[in-house]
Design a protein around this motif. Structure first.
Motif, PDB file in Angstrom:
ATOM      1  N   GLU A   1      16.993  47.777  49.599  1.00 24.66           N
ATOM      2  CA  GLU A   1      16.627  46.968  50.770  1.00 24.66           C
ATOM      3  C   GLU A   1      17.669  45.877  51.019  1.00 24.66           C
ATOM      4  O   GLU A   1      18.030  45.601  52.160  1.00 24.66           O
ATOM      5  CB  GLU A   1      15.232  46.350  50.579  1.00 24.66           C
ATOM      6  N   VAL A   2      18.159  45.260  49.948  1.00 24.98           N
ATOM      7  CA  VAL A   2      19.202  44.236  50.079  1.00 24.98           C
ATOM      8  C   VAL A   2      20.445  44.849  50.723  1.00 24.98           C
ATOM      9  O   VAL A   2      21.044  44.262  51.625  1.00 24.98           O
ATOM     10  CB  VAL A   2      19.533  43.591  48.715  1.00 24.98           C
ATOM     11  N   ALA A   3      20.815  46.052  50.293  1.00 25.87           N
ATOM     12  CA  ALA A   3      21.983  46.737  50.857  1.00 25.87           C
ATOM     13  C   ALA A   3      21.789  47.015  52.345  1.00 25.87           C
ATOM     14  O   ALA A   3      22.716  46.816  53.146  1.00 25.87           O
ATOM     15  CB  ALA A   3      22.253  48.036  50.102  1.00 25.87           C
ATOM     16  N   LEU A   4      20.602  47.447  52.718  1.00 28.81           N
ATOM     17  CA  LEU A   4      20.320  47.710  54.143  1.00 28.81           C
ATOM     18  C   LEU A   4      20.413  46.423  54.957  1.00 28.81           C
ATOM     19  O   LEU A   4      20.998  46.414  56.049  1.00 28.81           O
ATOM     20  CB  LEU A   4      18.930  48.325  54.309  1.00 28.81           C
ATOM     21  N   MET A   5      19.855  45.365  54.438  1.00 35.70           N
ATOM     22  CA  MET A   5      19.876  44.094  55.156  1.00 35.70           C
ATOM     23  C   MET A   5      21.308  43.569  55.282  1.00 35.70           C
ATOM     24  O   MET A   5      21.677  43.024  56.313  1.00 35.70           O
ATOM     25  CB  MET A   5      18.960  43.085  54.472  1.00 35.70           C
ATOM     26  N   LEU A   6      22.110  43.759  54.236  1.00 38.99           N
ATOM     27  CA  LEU A   6      23.517  43.331  54.298  1.00 38.99           C
ATOM     28  C   LEU A   6      24.308  44.162  55.297  1.00 38.99           C
ATOM     29  O   LEU A   6      25.200  43.638  55.960  1.00 38.99           O
ATOM     30  CB  LEU A   6      24.170  43.423  52.919  1.00 38.99           C
ATOM     31  N   SER A   7      23.990  45.441  55.400  1.00 35.74           N
ATOM     32  CA  SER A   7      24.717  46.277  56.361  1.00 35.74           C
ATOM     33  C   SER A   7      24.402  45.845  57.789  1.00 35.74           C
ATOM     34  O   SER A   7      25.261  45.902  58.665  1.00 35.74           O
ATOM     35  CB  SER A   7      24.411  47.759  56.146  1.00 35.74           C
TER      36      SER A   7
ATOM     37  N   ALA B   1      19.811  36.543  42.223  1.00 38.34           N
ATOM     38  CA  ALA B   1      19.825  37.881  41.617  1.00 38.34           C
ATOM     39  C   ALA B   1      20.126  37.797  40.128  1.00 38.34           C
ATOM     40  O   ALA B   1      19.473  38.459  39.312  1.00 38.34           O
ATOM     41  CB  ALA B   1      20.849  38.774  42.321  1.00 38.34           C
ATOM     42  N   THR B   2      21.092  36.968  39.772  1.00 38.88           N
ATOM     43  CA  THR B   2      21.447  36.857  38.359  1.00 38.88           C
ATOM     44  C   THR B   2      20.374  36.124  37.576  1.00 38.88           C
ATOM     45  O   THR B   2      20.068  36.496  36.445  1.00 38.88           O
ATOM     46  CB  THR B   2      22.814  36.171  38.180  1.00 38.88           C
TER      47      THR B   2
ATOM     48  N   GLU C   1      25.655  42.999  41.328  1.00 44.90           N
ATOM     49  CA  GLU C   1      26.902  43.739  41.590  1.00 44.90           C
ATOM     50  C   GLU C   1      27.059  44.060  43.065  1.00 44.90           C
ATOM     51  O   GLU C   1      28.155  43.944  43.621  1.00 44.90           O
ATOM     52  CB  GLU C   1      26.935  45.026  40.771  1.00 44.90           C
ATOM     53  N   LEU C   2      25.972  44.457  43.697  1.00 44.92           N
ATOM     54  CA  LEU C   2      25.991  44.745  45.135  1.00 44.92           C
ATOM     55  C   LEU C   2      26.452  43.517  45.917  1.00 44.92           C
ATOM     56  O   LEU C   2      27.315  43.609  46.794  1.00 44.92           O
ATOM     57  CB  LEU C   2      24.590  45.168  45.591  1.00 44.92           C
ATOM     58  N   LEU C   3      25.913  42.369  45.580  1.00 49.26           N
ATOM     59  CA  LEU C   3      26.276  41.133  46.278  1.00 49.26           C
ATOM     60  C   LEU C   3      27.740  40.774  46.057  1.00 49.26           C
ATOM     61  O   LEU C   3      28.459  40.448  47.009  1.00 49.26           O
ATOM     62  CB  LEU C   3      25.364  39.988  45.835  1.00 49.26           C
TER      63      LEU C   3
END
Length: 157
Positions: A16-22, A42-43, A52-54
């Motif tokens: 979900e974080v990846a989708l929101m960032l895209s 996150a950490t 890592e994604l961030l």
């Protein structure tokens, strides 16, 4: 939108974080109401994949919260060695100081995290830095009565 983003980070929902960032890449360095960045959150919650994604999407690795703490400082306090290693590999400053003069090594010593202390020392952590009260990491280890850290920090000086 930002509240939902931060909630997904707290939950470790990387997809979900990846989708929101895209949809909105600027979210990667937005700050929440308490001054924390997405990476710090996150950490702090131990979510390696989200962290890592961030970082891979441009999160400022040494960004600080309202107290001047970085993501690396938080994992040194919490004891998340794998995340500490990843942050260091990605370029986190092991000698950054917060508003009280604390460093990652001081946190590792204060909270009895010998594995993290070893990692920090291997990556150039300065044992001579004193916090606002005039204490080094070794002084904190001595105050806590942690023999492994006392030995580690004594031999490094």
């Amino acid at each position: 939108m930002n509240d939902k983003f931060f909630n997904e980070i707290r939950l470790g929902n990387s997809e979900e974080v990846a989708l929101m960032l895209s949809d909105n890449p600027e979210l990667v360095n937005v700050v929440d109401k308490r001054g924390s960045t997405p990476l710090i959150l996150a950490t702090y919650y131990g979510h390696m994949e989200t962290a890592e994604l961030l970082v891979n999407n441009g999160a400022k690795i040494d960004a600080v919260d309202e107290s001047g703490n970085t993501a690396l400082m938080g994992v040194c306090f919490k004891g998340f060695t794998a995340i500490a290693n990843m942050l260091i590999e990605k370029g986190a400053n092991v000698n950054e100081r917060n508003s009280m003069g604390g460093t990652c090594l001081i946190y590792a010593a204060t909270f009895n995290r010998p594995e993290i202390a070893k990692l920090l020392l291997e990556n150039g952590a300065d044992t001579t830095v004193k916090d606002a009260r005039g204490n080094t990491a070794l002084a904190h280890a001595e105050n806590q009565g942690t023999p492994e850290l006392i030995s580690l920090l004594s031999t490094d000086n």
